[in-house]
Design a protein around this motif. Structure first.
Motif, short mmCIF file in Angstrom:
data_model
loop_
_atom_site.label_atom_id
_atom_site.label_comp_id
_atom_site.label_asym_id
_atom_site.label_seq_id
_atom_site.Cartn_x
_atom_site.Cartn_y
_atom_site.Cartn_z
N ALA A 211 47.60 24.86 -56.73
CA ALA A 211 48.44 25.92 -55.58
C ALA A 211 47.01 25.37 -54.29
O ALA A 211 45.58 25.39 -54.59
CB ALA A 211 48.37 27.50 -56.32
N ASP A 212 47.86 24.49 -53.41
CA ASP A 212 47.20 24.06 -52.01
C ASP A 212 47.07 25.17 -51.28
O ASP A 212 48.61 25.81 -51.24
CB ASP A 212 48.55 23.08 -51.81
CG ASP A 212 47.21 22.36 -52.63
OD1 ASP A 212 46.61 21.90 -53.34
OD2 ASP A 212 47.98 20.66 -52.38
N LEU A 213 45.90 25.73 -51.08
CA LEU A 213 46.30 26.96 -49.97
C LEU A 213 46.21 26.14 -48.31
O LEU A 213 44.78 25.98 -49.03
CB LEU A 213 45.50 28.15 -50.43
CG LEU A 213 45.68 29.23 -52.05
CD1 LEU A 213 44.62 29.97 -51.76
CD2 LEU A 213 47.01 29.40 -51.57
N ASP A 214 46.52 26.83 -47.13
CA ASP A 214 46.32 26.65 -46.02
C ASP A 214 46.65 27.07 -45.43
O ASP A 214 47.50 27.87 -44.82
CB ASP A 214 47.58 25.55 -45.43
CG ASP A 214 46.81 25.13 -44.03
OD1 ASP A 214 45.84 25.86 -43.67
OD2 ASP A 214 47.22 23.42 -43.83
N ASN A 215 45.22 28.04 -45.48
CA ASN A 215 44.95 29.10 -44.12
C ASN A 215 43.88 29.47 -43.21
O ASN A 215 43.75 30.23 -42.75
CB ASN A 215 43.78 30.15 -44.96
CG ASN A 215 44.74 31.69 -44.94
OD1 ASN A 215 45.40 32.29 -44.67
ND2 ASN A 215 43.63 32.61 -45.73
N SER A 216 44.20 27.87 -42.47
CA SER A 216 43.38 27.71 -41.64
C SER A 216 43.91 28.12 -40.20
O SER A 216 43.11 27.73 -39.74
CB SER A 216 43.29 25.93 -41.46
OG SER A 216 44.18 25.88 -40.80
N ASN A 217 44.84 28.12 -40.27
CA ASN A 217 45.16 28.94 -39.07
C ASN A 217 45.96 30.46 -38.87
O ASN A 217 47.00 30.76 -38.64
CB ASN A 217 47.04 28.04 -38.63
CG ASN A 217 46.60 26.67 -38.38
OD1 ASN A 217 46.03 26.37 -37.28
ND2 ASN A 217 47.30 25.95 -38.91
N CYS A 218 45.19 30.63 -39.94
CA CYS A 218 45.59 32.40 -40.24
C CYS A 218 44.65 33.16 -40.26
O CYS A 218 42.79 32.18 -40.50
CB CYS A 218 45.89 32.33 -41.75
SG CYS A 218 46.30 34.23 -42.34
N LYS A 219 44.08 34.31 -39.46
CA LYS A 219 43.67 35.88 -39.27
C LYS A 219 42.76 36.49 -40.11
O LYS A 219 41.96 37.18 -40.11
CB LYS A 219 43.16 36.64 -38.03
CG LYS A 219 43.63 35.17 -37.13
CD LYS A 219 43.64 35.93 -35.30
CE LYS A 219 43.78 35.35 -34.44
NZ LYS A 219 44.00 35.81 -33.13
N LEU A 220 43.71 35.77 -41.42
CA LEU A 220 43.36 36.96 -42.54
C LEU A 220 42.72 36.33 -43.86
O LEU A 220 43.55 35.44 -44.50
CB LEU A 220 44.84 37.84 -43.32
CG LEU A 220 45.43 38.46 -41.95
CD1 LEU A 220 46.82 39.52 -42.47
CD2 LEU A 220 44.79 39.46 -41.47
N ASP A 221 42.25 37.31 -44.67
CA ASP A 221 42.28 36.74 -46.08
C ASP A 221 43.08 36.64 -46.65
O ASP A 221 43.73 37.30 -46.57
CB ASP A 221 40.87 37.58 -46.34
CG ASP A 221 39.31 37.47 -45.93
OD1 ASP A 221 39.18 36.48 -44.62
OD2 ASP A 221 38.67 38.15 -46.23
N VAL A 222 42.46 35.14 -47.88
CA VAL A 222 43.72 35.63 -49.18
C VAL A 222 43.04 36.24 -50.35
O VAL A 222 41.81 35.21 -50.79
CB VAL A 222 44.25 34.35 -49.46
CG1 VAL A 222 44.98 34.19 -50.59
CG2 VAL A 222 44.86 33.41 -48.30
#
Length: 390
Positions: A211-222
């Motif tokens: 799984a590739d996760l891109d959370n760079s533009n999100c203010k919420l944690d995964v």
């Protein structure tokens, strides 16, 4: 070698060369006949092939009523729904002896026939309030002309695997969601892309997921990543009523990533999901696409976002896979032959199942595969004899 029925005269035994076959594949095998006493009133060696499908389930419902004393009371009723069909049933004569009775001797009759390509896979599952079954069998039988004598017969369960819809290949999926909290506060976007190592598995295999996760533009944690194998079992009764049973067979979690972070390429998340069912002693059941019983599987990977995301989806990828039926244990047991086994071996009989070889035990039973209903043929109408090998 053989069975108990007709044992006063001898026995018969049938065995296919392989323990399982894909729908559309050519089946080969042998019928072994060992007759040690004269006088059995029959002479036609029959090969029978059958496939049937059945299911049932029970539902409860509560009814409110007023008793004689004027008080309200509740009663629970249980209703059972069921369906059954004999969708594959053929018989053909492998050999006809030109003698009044079955002659004493030992004989081997090789045979081969081709399964239809659209048959559903073998399946059996029994739950607390439901049962589902798709089963096949091959049978060797010498019918008695005299009803006071039992037929000499032996049957073997046949495991049919559904043909794989596509060659083994990796699967990929991706999803991007707009995250928000309290239904309206924008928290950016989160993106997931997953690769699954293949599209079909045996029970007990390990599924490798990346799984590739891109959370760079999100203010919420995964907060975590969840991987699961989901099964959808659909049962249908004789009226068309359906029941869907959805369950997670196996699941696994791993740590997620923080808001503003990425886990891609060399940092991507890897999950190893062992495909077994700890909650059932029967393990994972195979995929099957019958008319009354349909069992399909999907692999799912989900990135769970922190906070209240009640109006939005979590990023997830969901792909269809197939579970292939395992090899039955019965084939680990060798055949036991009589000590004096020295049979006469006949030429292989190549069997073609057509409308003329169809037979139905219950003429009222409808087939989901639209075969015409033909009554059984008497013994003297079976096909041409073949000369035995010297």
């Amino acid at each position: 070698m053989g069975n108990q029925q007709g044992s006063d005269f001898g026995g018969v035994y049938i065995r296919t060369d392989k323990p399982f076959y894909f729908a559309g594949e050519i089946i080969t095998g042998n019928i072994y006949l060992n007759i040690f006493k004269d006088g059995f009133p029959g002479g036609v060696v029959l090969l029978k092939v059958s496939g049937k499908e059945k299911c049932n389930w029970t539902e409860s419902r509560t009814r409110n009523s007023t008793g004689p004393d004027g008080k309200q009371k509740q009663t629970t009723e249980y209703v059972t729904y069921s369906g059954e069909t004999q969708f594959y049933q053929h018989r053909v004569a492998i050999w006809t002896f030109n003698t009044p009775c079955l002659p004493v001797g030992q004989y081997t009759f090789p045979f081969q026939f081709q399964l239809l390509s659209h048959l559903p896979g073998s399946y059996f599952e029994k739950g607390s309030n439901y049962q589902a079954k798709i089963s096949y069998s091959v049978k060797a039988e010498i019918e008695s002309y005299n009803k006071s004598y039992k037929n000499i017969q032996h049957s073997q369960p046949l495991i049919v695997r559904e043909p794989l819809k596509q060659n083994m290949t990796a699967l990929m999926g991706q999803m991007e969601v707009k995250a928000s909290t309290w239904c309206c506060i924008d928290q950016g976007t989160s993106h997931i892309k997953c690769v699954f190592d293949k599209n079909h598995y045996l029970p007990g295999d390990t599924a490798y997921l990346w799984a590739d996760l891109d959370n760079s533009n999100c203010k919420l944690d995964v907060t975590r990543i969840e991987a699961r194998l989901i099964n959808y079992l659909t049962l249908r009764d004789r009226t068309g009523r359906e029941k869907l049973i959805t369950r997670t067979i196996v699941s696994q979690q791993m740590q997620g990533i923080k808001a503003g972070e990425r886990a891609v390429e060399n940092d991507r998340k890897q999950i190893q999901l062992i495909l077994h069912n700890k909650s059932s002693p029967e393990g994972i059941h195979p995929s099957s696409n019958g008319q009354l019983v349909k069992s399909v599987y999907r692999l799912e990977v989900q990135a769970v976002l922190a906070g209240c995301t009640c109006c939005n989806k979590h990023p997830k990828v969901n792909v269809p896979i197939e579970i292939v039926a395992p090899v039955p244990q019965i084939y680990n047991q060798p055949m036991v032959q009589p000590s004096n086994w020295n049979p006469q071996v006949f030429q292989p009989q190549i069997v073609s199942f057509t409308d003329s070889t169809l037979y139905m035990k219950d003429q009222n039973q409808q087939s989901n595969y639209n075969y015409p209903q033909i009554p059984p043929q008497p013994p003297n109408q079976f096909g041409q004899m073949q000369q035995p090998m010297s």
